[in-house]
Design a protein around this motif. Structure first.
Motif: not given
Length: 190
Positions: A12, A39, A41-43, A79, A96, A100-101
């Motif tokens: 992370s 980690h 996310g959706a970015y 994501d 999540k 986290a996802h």
């Protein structure tokens, strides 16, 4: 002799630099597949490109259903959780886990369940405790477990939480050598 041919790595905060260093030290003939959850996310993520450029192993975002092969690096896409199902990687859009996802625990737990002693689990820098339950599952299944030395981690939470399940607690400079030794069934002198 145990054949350890699947390396699961979770990271992370501060993980990109550590992953870059680690990948740059791995040999082109590594006899294991590497699956990485960082980690993000959706970015959007350029991590596969950074790792692909860092060393001799080809890196790319994992594709749902693709078989994993030795000498390749698979990065969980934004994501999506990455899971092991038989000899394939699966992507999951489920909720999540550990805030986290993608999350680390789903990869580690599925790898431990599907591959058992073949797995090497590695927890690197990060906040909170994602990866702890997954590393415990790898350890319980007879896989090998490695944790970055919390004292040198950018974010100490994840490695500190995972230390009780670690076979090895190592500085970044020793990670690649230990991974190579474990995948070749040999020993490694620190």
């Amino acid at each position: 002799m145990t054949c350890r041919d699947f390396i699961a790595i979770g990271a992370s905060s501060g993980g990109v630099d550590v992953l870059h260093t680690l990948v740059s030290q791995l040999p082109a003939d590594l006899c294991a597949a590497i699956a990485i959850v960082q980690h993000v996310g959706a970015y959007g993520s350029v991590l596969p490109k950074l790792l692909d450029d860092a060393g001799p192993l080809r890196a790319a975002h994992a594709i749902d259903g693709e078989p994993f092969v030795h000498g390749r690096i698979y990065v969980a896409p934004p994501d999506r959780h990455m899971l092991v199902e038989g000899a394939h990687l699966r992507l999951d859009a489920g909720p999540k886990r550990n805030f986290a996802h993608p999350a680390i625990d789903p990869l580690f737990v599925s790898a431990a369940t599907e591959l058992g002693t073949r797995v090497v689990g590695v927890i690197l820098t990060g906040f909170l405790m994602d990866g702890m339950a997954g590393l415990a599952a790898v350890h319980a299944s007879g896989g090998a477990t490695i944790v970055q030395d919390p004292a040198e981690a950018f974010a100490r939470d994840m490695p500190a939480c995972a230390v009780p399940y670690a076979d090895y607690v190592l500085p970044v400079a020793q990670l690649a050598g230990r991974l190579v030794a474990l995948t070749r069934g040999g020993t490694f002198a620190a």
